[in-house]
Design a protein around this motif. Structure first.
Motif, mmCIF file in Angstrom:
data_model
loop_
_atom_site.group_PDB
_atom_site.id
_atom_site.type_symbol
_atom_site.label_atom_id
_atom_site.label_comp_id
_atom_site.label_asym_id
_atom_site.label_seq_id
_atom_site.Cartn_x
_atom_site.Cartn_y
_atom_site.Cartn_z
ATOM 1 N N PHE A 16 0.841 -1.189 0.000
ATOM 2 C CA PHE A 16 0.000 0.000 0.000
ATOM 3 C C PHE A 16 0.885 1.251 0.000
ATOM 4 N N ILE A 17 0.344 2.354 -0.529
ATOM 5 C CA ILE A 17 1.063 3.625 -0.490
ATOM 6 C C ILE A 17 0.880 4.241 0.895
ATOM 7 N N ALA A 18 1.992 4.533 1.549
ATOM 8 C CA ALA A 18 1.948 5.122 2.892
ATOM 9 C C ALA A 18 2.027 6.642 2.840
ATOM 10 N N PHE A 19 2.934 7.171 2.007
ATOM 11 C CA PHE A 19 3.129 8.621 1.870
ATOM 12 C C PHE A 19 3.120 8.997 0.402
ATOM 13 N N LYS A 20 2.553 10.168 0.142
ATOM 14 C CA LYS A 20 2.477 10.621 -1.240
ATOM 15 C C LYS A 20 2.493 12.140 -1.270
ATOM 16 N N ASN A 21 3.281 12.702 -2.195
ATOM 17 C CA ASN A 21 3.196 14.133 -2.486
ATOM 18 C C ASN A 21 3.229 14.311 -3.992
ATOM 19 N N GLU A 22 3.338 15.547 -4.444
ATOM 20 C CA GLU A 22 3.271 15.783 -5.889
ATOM 21 C C GLU A 22 4.476 15.244 -6.643
ATOM 22 N N PHE A 23 5.552 14.891 -5.917
ATOM 23 C CA PHE A 23 6.772 14.438 -6.581
ATOM 24 C C PHE A 23 7.026 12.935 -6.452
ATOM 25 N N SER A 24 6.556 12.320 -5.376
ATOM 26 C CA SER A 24 6.901 10.915 -5.146
ATOM 27 C C SER A 24 5.888 10.238 -4.243
ATOM 28 N N GLU A 25 6.031 8.929 -4.124
ATOM 29 C CA GLU A 25 5.230 8.162 -3.186
ATOM 30 C C GLU A 25 6.066 7.030 -2.619
ATOM 31 N N GLN A 26 5.761 6.654 -1.384
ATOM 32 C CA GLN A 26 6.508 5.597 -0.703
ATOM 33 C C GLN A 26 5.536 4.555 -0.156
ATOM 34 N N THR A 27 5.864 3.297 -0.352
ATOM 35 C CA THR A 27 5.018 2.216 0.141
ATOM 36 C C THR A 27 5.375 1.880 1.587
ATOM 37 N N TYR A 28 4.539 1.072 2.204
ATOM 38 C CA TYR A 28 4.842 0.597 3.552
ATOM 39 C C TYR A 28 6.102 -0.269 3.546
ATOM 40 N N GLN A 29 6.322 -1.005 2.456
ATOM 41 C CA GLN A 29 7.536 -1.805 2.366
ATOM 42 C C GLN A 29 8.773 -0.919 2.377
ATOM 43 N N TYR A 30 8.691 0.223 1.728
ATOM 44 C CA TYR A 30 9.794 1.177 1.741
ATOM 45 C C TYR A 30 10.075 1.636 3.172
ATOM 46 N N LEU A 31 9.024 1.972 3.916
ATOM 47 C CA LEU A 31 9.206 2.410 5.300
ATOM 48 C C LEU A 31 9.852 1.314 6.143
ATOM 49 N N LEU A 32 9.430 0.106 5.935
ATOM 50 C CA LEU A 32 9.992 -1.026 6.689
ATOM 51 C C LEU A 32 11.471 -1.217 6.371
ATOM 52 N N ASP A 33 11.802 -1.197 5.084
ATOM 53 C CA ASP A 33 13.201 -1.412 4.673
ATOM 54 C C ASP A 33 14.094 -0.274 5.149
ATOM 55 N N ARG A 34 13.631 0.945 4.947
ATOM 56 C CA ARG A 34 14.457 2.099 5.312
ATOM 57 C C ARG A 34 14.624 2.203 6.829
ATOM 58 N N SER A 35 13.587 1.928 7.570
ATOM 59 C CA SER A 35 13.705 2.000 9.024
ATOM 60 C C SER A 35 14.638 0.912 9.556
ATOM 61 N N GLU A 36 14.645 -0.232 8.910
ATOM 62 C CA GLU A 36 15.540 -1.304 9.336
ATOM 63 C C GLU A 36 17.002 -0.903 9.134
ATOM 64 N N GLN A 37 17.313 -0.297 7.990
ATOM 65 C CA GLN A 37 18.682 0.128 7.727
ATOM 66 C C GLN A 37 19.105 1.304 8.605
ATOM 67 N N LEU A 38 18.174 2.205 8.880
ATOM 68 C CA LEU A 38 18.483 3.301 9.796
ATOM 69 C C LEU A 38 18.696 2.778 11.215
ATOM 70 N N ALA A 39 17.956 1.757 11.579
ATOM 71 C CA ALA A 39 18.156 1.133 12.892
ATOM 72 C C ALA A 39 19.566 0.568 12.992
ATOM 73 N N ALA A 40 20.047 -0.003 11.888
ATOM 74 C CA ALA A 40 21.412 -0.545 11.868
ATOM 75 C C ALA A 40 22.434 0.573 12.056
ATOM 76 N N GLN A 41 22.181 1.743 11.443
ATOM 77 C CA GLN A 41 23.088 2.874 11.619
ATOM 78 C C GLN A 41 23.084 3.372 13.061
ATOM 79 N N LEU A 42 21.906 3.395 13.667
ATOM 80 C CA LEU A 42 21.807 3.831 15.057
ATOM 81 C C LEU A 42 22.549 2.878 15.989
ATOM 82 N N LEU A 43 22.398 1.600 15.727
ATOM 83 C CA LEU A 43 23.023 0.596 16.587
ATOM 84 C C LEU A 43 24.534 0.599 16.458
ATOM 85 N N GLU A 44 25.029 0.925 15.264
ATOM 86 C CA GLU A 44 26.460 0.900 14.987
ATOM 87 C C GLU A 44 26.992 -0.483 15.339
#
Length: 500
Positions: A16-44
């Motif tokens: 499903f589309i989670a976020f959308k503006n006039e330039f782009s849209e992001q799915t829930y899968q995108y949020l899941l993947d990106r948050s997982e990688q950011l979590a890895a950066q936070l954890l170091e």
């Protein structure tokens, strides 16, 4: 790996589309993947942040949710910072909360990097692209602390309100059930994301439900109403001031452009007003314009949402309805008795799974804020009328004790706004030797209008008699245009002493 409920819910809506503006849209899968990688950066090189505080200076877009989820998935406590706050305000929040990491964007890093260096706080810059790597995230129990939001209340320095994942989940589930959130819902986001209104009521409820969020950097009335005209939204949440601005805009717009916007509002399934009292006049004007009866609700940073007018049923102007699912409410009088009858005012006390855990590093204040250890003392006074709760105001600031009566400044303000020449007003109690406190009114007049003081006093006295205010207690003075935002009680007291 044990994922949090909000992450599990997102997995149900991967495509499903989670976020959308006039330039782009992001799915829930995108949020899941990106948050997982950011979590890895936070954890170091760590396996778990172990409830370390992570402050986030992130704009209101999909990255906000990605960072929010990343902090939670890494085992941290999120502290959202106000984008427009001053350096001293940021410094207070970071120091008081023992923040160990600040996460921000490339565009915003220059605004906070010096402060991070000063406080010896790690600064993490999120990147637009990231290389994937396999990671193992920690198991997060729902009893873990999840978020700190700073609330100043009415006294002393801002306090950090600490909520657990379980608290947040209970708040979300209550609203999703009461307001019938669905995956097909679409909502604009223009509320600030350092308050509970934007974070829980909009972002978290939408993400829980698989709905679509359309973010705006600010309340851009022309951009948003253009999208309303296009039937872009099914839900709309705003503060009373925004509804006032929308009314002013619609009333001054030519019919051929106004009508499609009104049709867009009329087609929405739910429109909510909160964060401040909604004047009955605004409620009625909005209904007459759009056919929509605004749903007014009541909540606080410490409790989430507690009361709401019904989704199905009467939405009563000036009322905040009944307790939401999972919320227990009682009223307690000054004398300590519990109020079981209507039309008798008392302090609102709340219990339930959505109530916050504690004020950060303030055990004494936390203890004093609860009655019988489980009932949170809101400091707000209310009365029940025909089964619905009506908020009278803050015990410390909005309740005027005069001649044995408890008068609501909010009610009086709502009445005064019915005057055709008044655009804004403020009501406070000022010291009076005879009555304890007298009712003082400060007004801002509309453009090209005039108001004679004695005539206005008589108008006030006639209409305020419904609040049993003795005639001589009404004192009136006028403030210059745009001064209302600067009024504080001390200044108002001085003003009225000079005007007597």
């Amino acid at each position: 790996m044990s994922e949090l409920l909000i992450i599990k819910r997102a997995m149900l809506h991967r495509n499903f589309i989670a976020f959308k503006n006039e330039f782009s849209e992001q799915t829930y899968q995108y949020l899941l993947d990106r948050s997982e990688q950011l979590a890895a950066q936070l954890l170091e090189n760590e396996s778990d942040l172990k409830s370390a505080t992570v402050a986030m200076l992130i704009p209101a877009d999909s990255d906000f949710v990605c960072v929010q989820w990343a902090i939670w998935r890494a085992g941290g406590i999120m502290l959202p910072l106000c984008l427009s706050a001053t350096q001293p305000e940021w410094e207070y929040s970071l120091s008081d909360s023992n923040t160990s990491i600040v996460i921000t964007t490339q565009e915003l890093k220059h605004e906070i990097s010096d402060l991070c260096n000063k406080l010896k706080v790690r600064l993490l810059i999120i990147e637009s692209h990231h290389a994937k790597k396999e990671i193992v995230l920690p198991a997060i129990k729902s009893t873990r602390p999840a978020m700190i939001l700073y609330t100043s209340g009415t006294t002393d320095k801002p306090k950090g309100v600490l909520t657990t994942h379980a608290n947040i989940e209970a708040q979300i589930e209550s609203l999703v059930a009461a307001w019938k959130w669905q995956a097909s819902d679409r909502i604009p986001l223009f509320l600030p994301l350092h308050h509970i209104h934007g974070i829980i009521n909009v972002i978290c409820c939408a993400m829980w439900s698989g709905a679509l969020v359309e973010p705006f950097a600010r309340f851009d009335i022309h951009a948003i109403t253009n999208r309303v005209r296009q039937d872009a939204y099914t839900i709309f949440m705003a503060v009373p001031t925004i509804y006032v601005k929308l009314i002013q805009m619609l009333e001054s717009t030519e019919k051929d452009r106004r009508d499609p916007i009104i049709a867009g509002f009329k087609n929405m399934r739910l429109m909510v007003s909160g964060s401040a009292a909604l004047p009955a006049t605004v409620h009625d004007t909005w209904f007459n314009l759009t056919g929509q009866k605004l749903l007014e609700r009541y909540g606080m940073t410490e409790i989430g949402m507690a009361l709401s007018n019904p989704y199905d049923g009467e939405r009563r102007p000036g009322s905040v309805g009944k307790p939401l699912p999972g919320v227990n409410i009682r009223l307690k009088s000054d004398s300590g008795k519990f109020i079981e009858v209507e039309n008798e005012p008392g302090e609102i006390q709340i219990s339930g799974p959505g109530i916050f855990k504690e004020y950060w590093n303030r055990p004494q204040i936390t203890s004093e804020s609860f009655d019988e250890e489980i009932w949170f003392r809101t400091g707000d006074m209310a009365v029940i009328e025909h089964g619905y709760y009506r908020i009278m105001g803050r015990l410390s600031t909005d309740i005027i004790k005069s001649g044995g009566y408890k008068l609501s400044a909010l009610e009086i303000e709502s009445t005064l706004l019915q005057h055709p020449h008044i655009s804004e007003c403020a009501v406070v109690g000022i010291e009076d030797e005879t009555w304890g406190e007298a009712v003082a009114v400060a007004v801002v007049l509309k453009e090209a209008t005039a108001l004679k003081l004695e005539e206005f006093r008589e108008w006030c006295r006639a209409r305020l008699s419904v609040y049993k205010i003795p005639k001589h207690l009404v004192t009136v003075a006028a403030l210059p245009k745009n001064a209302m935002g600067k009024v504080v009680k001390k200044e108002v007291n001085t003003l009225f002493k000079q005007s007597k």
